[in-house]
Motif scaffolding. Sequence first.
Motif, short mmCIF file in Angstrom:
data_model
loop_
_atom_site.label_atom_id
_atom_site.label_comp_id
_atom_site.label_asym_id
_atom_site.label_seq_id
_atom_site.Cartn_x
_atom_site.Cartn_y
_atom_site.Cartn_z
N ALA A 24 38.06 64.29 26.47
CA ALA A 24 36.81 64.60 25.78
C ALA A 24 36.77 64.13 24.33
N TRP A 25 37.48 63.05 23.99
CA TRP A 25 37.35 62.53 22.63
C TRP A 25 35.98 61.91 22.44
N ALA A 26 35.49 61.95 21.21
CA ALA A 26 34.15 61.45 20.90
C ALA A 26 34.21 60.73 19.56
N GLY A 27 34.17 59.41 19.59
CA GLY A 27 34.26 58.65 18.35
C GLY A 27 35.60 58.90 17.68
N ASP A 28 35.54 59.32 16.43
CA ASP A 28 36.77 59.62 15.69
C ASP A 28 37.17 61.08 15.79
N VAL A 29 36.49 61.83 16.66
CA VAL A 29 36.73 63.28 16.75
C VAL A 29 37.54 63.60 18.01
N PRO A 30 38.73 64.15 17.88
CA PRO A 30 39.53 64.49 19.04
C PRO A 30 39.16 65.86 19.60
N GLU A 31 39.63 66.13 20.82
CA GLU A 31 39.49 67.48 21.34
C GLU A 31 40.40 68.44 20.58
N GLN A 32 41.63 67.98 20.32
CA GLN A 32 42.60 68.77 19.57
C GLN A 32 43.00 68.00 18.30
N PRO A 33 43.09 68.66 17.16
CA PRO A 33 43.32 67.94 15.91
C PRO A 33 44.76 67.51 15.67
N ASP A 34 45.69 67.95 16.49
CA ASP A 34 47.10 67.67 16.25
C ASP A 34 47.69 67.01 17.48
N PRO A 35 48.38 65.84 17.38
CA PRO A 35 48.74 65.11 16.18
C PRO A 35 47.56 64.32 15.62
N PRO A 36 47.74 63.61 14.47
CA PRO A 36 46.64 62.84 13.89
C PRO A 36 46.00 61.93 14.94
N PHE A 37 44.70 62.06 15.12
CA PHE A 37 44.05 61.44 16.28
C PHE A 37 44.03 59.93 16.20
N LEU A 38 43.73 59.35 15.05
CA LEU A 38 43.62 57.91 14.98
C LEU A 38 44.95 57.22 15.28
N ALA A 39 46.07 57.85 14.90
CA ALA A 39 47.38 57.29 15.26
C ALA A 39 47.59 57.38 16.77
N LEU B 107 30.65 48.79 29.54
CA LEU B 107 30.27 49.57 28.36
C LEU B 107 31.38 50.50 27.92
N ASP B 108 31.27 50.95 26.68
CA ASP B 108 32.19 51.92 26.09
C ASP B 108 31.36 53.09 25.58
N THR B 109 31.39 54.20 26.31
CA THR B 109 30.62 55.38 25.91
C THR B 109 31.45 56.39 25.15
N ARG B 110 32.64 56.02 24.70
CA ARG B 110 33.53 56.97 24.01
C ARG B 110 33.70 56.66 22.52
N GLN B 111 33.94 55.41 22.20
CA GLN B 111 34.42 55.06 20.86
C GLN B 111 33.35 55.16 19.79
N TYR B 112 32.07 55.02 20.17
CA TYR B 112 31.02 54.94 19.16
C TYR B 112 30.00 56.07 19.26
N ARG B 113 30.23 57.01 20.15
CA ARG B 113 29.23 58.06 20.39
C ARG B 113 29.17 59.07 19.26
N ASP B 114 27.99 59.68 19.10
CA ASP B 114 27.86 60.85 18.23
C ASP B 114 28.57 62.03 18.88
N ILE B 115 28.89 63.02 18.06
CA ILE B 115 29.56 64.21 18.55
C ILE B 115 28.63 64.96 19.50
N TYR B 116 29.21 65.74 20.39
CA TYR B 116 28.45 66.44 21.42
C TYR B 116 27.39 67.37 20.81
N PRO B 117 26.16 67.35 21.36
CA PRO B 117 25.08 68.14 20.76
C PRO B 117 25.26 69.64 20.97
#
Length: 345
Positions: free
Chosen positions: A74-89, A132-142
């Motif tokens: 359930a990741w959405a753009g730069d926002v992970p489901e869980q904040p740990d570990p650092p998501f972008l890494a 298509l890529d519906t994960r990397q660029y999406r807005d956060i869940y409404p």
Amino acid sequence: MAEDQPDLIAFLGDYIYEYGDYKYPVRDQAGGECFDLAGYRLRHAQHKADPESQLAHAIAPWVVVWDDHDIENAWAGDVPEQPDPPFLARRAAAFQAYYENMPLRRAQKPDGAALKLYRSIRWGAIANLHLLDTRQYRDIYPCTGKSGTVGADCLERFAPNRTILGAAQESWLDGELRGSKATWDLLGQQVFFMEMDWTNGEGKGYSNEGWDGYVASRNRLAAAIDDYKRNGVVLTGDVHSHWAGEIKRDYQDPASKSVAVELVTTSVTSAGNGLDEYPNTQVLLEENPHVKFFNGRRGYVRAKLTEREMKVDFRSLSRVTEPYAPAYTSGSFVIEPGDPALHPA
């Protein structure tokens, strides 16, 4: 799939699961939950060691896109489901392992936590396959900020600036459809595109993770398919079950016409053996009349495309918890150019 000797296999996401343990394992997950490059490489290697997977890869070329579990649930753009570990890494590690293990071209080589996955593949004059890529660029869940079911009072999902593809990918796809000369335009993507009320009886319940959470994005794409007079077929994964239905230009308009069809493939192993039909299946179909088919087993969708028609067979297996169950056809449809409807075959 290998026994069918297809010309092409399209895989629509969740090739691996990042989890350590899974509720319905066909095999134990190797190495615990994936967090780093070594973990993701190990999980990919485990799946590539499967002899039947090897046979399917050997029999035909594959085109692939990821979904959430190739990186994290359930990741959405730069926002992970869980904040740990650092998501972008973590995302960078997952992208690197995905690129190393999947049939991607040099244009998809990752740059850290970025990878341009969306692309079009031309199949002669018959079809263009837009991946298509519906994960990397999406807005956060409404409405909730997390994936789940929201009610009819979640008005944020209608916000005109919300996007599941991101502005650049939306513009690219519009151009691809506008310039297409193929008989068919296939859109290989991850999550449920049709409107779907998942709540039985009174009240409404919509998944904010699928396109129901991004209504304006869906309407823009549906309008483009209609306005450019394309024979659009949306190919979808994610929900571990077979579905087929017709896509309306605007689901908020009861008189809105169908402009495309959606074919949702079930999973290969996820969710165990499943059932052909669940206790609430008929109610869901009655409350969503544009949805024409369901099957809850494991399997795949087989499609044969010509200039005259697209013949679709939903292939299912009675079991995957033990080997060599025969596949059977649980539903068949024909789609004809100029007629965005599902005709039973």
